[in-house]
Design an enzyme around this catalytic site. Sequence first.
Site, PDB file in Angstrom:
ATOM      1  N   GLN A 114      17.986   4.726  -5.791  1.00 61.74           N
ATOM      2  CA  GLN A 114      18.414   3.831  -4.711  1.00 61.74           C
ATOM      3  C   GLN A 114      17.547   2.579  -4.731  1.00 61.74           C
ATOM      4  O   GLN A 114      16.333   2.653  -4.509  1.00 61.74           O
ATOM      5  CB  GLN A 114      18.281   4.548  -3.370  1.00 61.74           C
ATOM      6  CG  GLN A 114      18.570   3.696  -2.154  1.00 61.74           C
ATOM      7  CD  GLN A 114      18.055   4.337  -0.886  1.00 61.74           C
ATOM      8  OE1 GLN A 114      17.175   5.181  -0.920  1.00 61.74           O
ATOM      9  NE2 GLN A 114      18.594   3.940   0.251  1.00 61.74           N
ATOM     10  N   SER A 117      14.892  -0.934  -0.654  1.00 60.62           N
ATOM     11  CA  SER A 117      13.687  -1.544  -0.087  1.00 60.62           C
ATOM     12  C   SER A 117      13.054  -2.553  -1.041  1.00 60.62           C
ATOM     13  O   SER A 117      13.127  -2.418  -2.266  1.00 60.62           O
ATOM     14  CB  SER A 117      12.661  -0.459   0.254  1.00 60.62           C
ATOM     15  OG  SER A 117      13.128   0.371   1.279  1.00 60.62           O
ATOM     16  N   SER A 149      12.436   6.273  -5.664  1.00 61.23           N
ATOM     17  CA  SER A 149      12.322   7.615  -6.250  1.00 61.23           C
ATOM     18  C   SER A 149      13.288   7.749  -7.418  1.00 61.23           C
ATOM     19  O   SER A 149      14.405   7.230  -7.385  1.00 61.23           O
ATOM     20  CB  SER A 149      12.651   8.676  -5.196  1.00 61.23           C
ATOM     21  OG  SER A 149      11.793   8.570  -4.087  1.00 61.23           O
ATOM     22  N   GLU A 232      21.693   9.591   4.004  1.00 63.38           N
ATOM     23  CA  GLU A 232      20.321   9.868   3.575  1.00 63.38           C
ATOM     24  C   GLU A 232      19.544  10.597   4.657  1.00 63.38           C
ATOM     25  O   GLU A 232      18.823  11.557   4.379  1.00 63.38           O
ATOM     26  CB  GLU A 232      19.614   8.563   3.227  1.00 63.38           C
ATOM     27  CG  GLU A 232      18.157   8.760   2.816  1.00 63.38           C
ATOM     28  CD  GLU A 232      17.428   7.443   2.594  1.00 63.38           C
ATOM     29  OE1 GLU A 232      16.472   7.425   1.815  1.00 63.38           O
ATOM     30  OE2 GLU A 232      17.800   6.433   3.222  1.00 63.38           O
ATOM     31  N   GLU A 365       9.701   4.372  13.478  1.00 59.94           N
ATOM     32  CA  GLU A 365       9.879   3.323  14.484  1.00 59.94           C
ATOM     33  C   GLU A 365      11.321   2.815  14.490  1.00 59.94           C
ATOM     34  O   GLU A 365      11.927   2.624  15.556  1.00 59.94           O
ATOM     35  CB  GLU A 365       8.906   2.165  14.215  1.00 59.94           C
ATOM     36  CG  GLU A 365       7.438   2.508  14.447  1.00 59.94           C
ATOM     37  CD  GLU A 365       6.836   3.333  13.317  1.00 59.94           C
ATOM     38  OE1 GLU A 365       5.721   3.841  13.491  1.00 59.94           O
ATOM     39  OE2 GLU A 365       7.489   3.474  12.260  1.00 59.94           O
TER      40      GLU A 365
END
Length: 395
Positions: A114, A117, A149, A232, A365
């Site tokens: 994936q 980010s 990952s 996910e 968060e």
Amino acid sequence: MSTGDDGELRSRVRQFLAEHPPERTERLEFLRARFDAGLAWVHFPAGLGGLDLPREQQQVVEEEFAAADAPDNNPRLNTIGLGMAAPTILGFGDDEQRRRFLRPLWTGEEIWCQLFSEPGAGSDLAALSTRAVRDGDEWVLDGQKVWTSLAHRASWAILVARSDPEQPKHKGLTYFICDMTAPGVDVRPLRQITGEAEFNEVFLNEVRIPDSRRLGEVGQGWQVAMGTLMNERVAIGGSNTEREGGMIGPVADTWRTEPQLRTPAAHDRLLQLWVDAEATRLTGDRLRQQLAAGTPGPEGSAVKLSFARLNQEISGFELELLGEQGLSYDDWTFRRPEHTDFTARDAGYRFLRAKGNSIEGGTSEILRNVIAERVLGLPQEQRTDKQAPWKELPR
């Protein structure tokens, strides 16, 4: 086949096993045949690994294959592909993409990662800056992704890039399938606090992706990515776990086998953690039952949030319980583990690795915001950057 007919489905599986005896059928041949028979994901459409049945009937299939000691597709080695890429391709891909990618993904012939980010866009994914520029029937991508990952093992990646910097940050994104062996893809390991490198940083330098590997419409990347992330969070926090599965299991075993470590205070703390773990496990079971008739919603964020908190609290309690024994860590060797294994390693590893649980798959968060706004219906936070063109935002 009628829905809800377990007997008919069990007969179908047993007939398949009679025609493909596990002990005499080569593993990959068996898995390919199982997919073609619609016994991979029974809730997927016929011809794409499924039988158009309710999701909960997958358990019937798994029970029959397990009883026959049949080979599985080793899901722990392709968690991103199975838990995230597959439902995204099914939901947003065209017929050609579904036919091309779903079968080798399920059999494990092709591993997925994936590419979401970035160094400047982790929790705020919509702020990402990897660029996708249209060039005829192709897109040219440049940028950097991080915390990826399986990138060192993956054949393919699901990727979000910025295709229109003139649009607000949530609207100028497009979603792609990226060939991880393409020229310009550079994968480098990131060493973690455990000493291992599960994760990677990935550099994209003029990587060309055919428009035929775009998922969803141009500019629809945020909507497609949200579908991926909901899956996910369910995959991370709502996996099928038996009682005393996961992190609570080793602690309970230690309590039973080493009575010299017991104190009244530790007893009370262990009981509270055990109850919390069981409540989270049952909540995950209920969530999967609710998903049987639909796609994941924001409720999965709550399970993932609880999973992260519990793993950190349980691993911290385990170190306190073990005292000096808990400070040891058996292996600082740099290596590329095939998957995260909390139960087969020592307490030191579990304590260190659990720190990442509140970051990966959405920070705790951010998940609290999702729960507050989309589950509880509380007012949204005031944001000043949602309507401004992305190129005008400070970075």
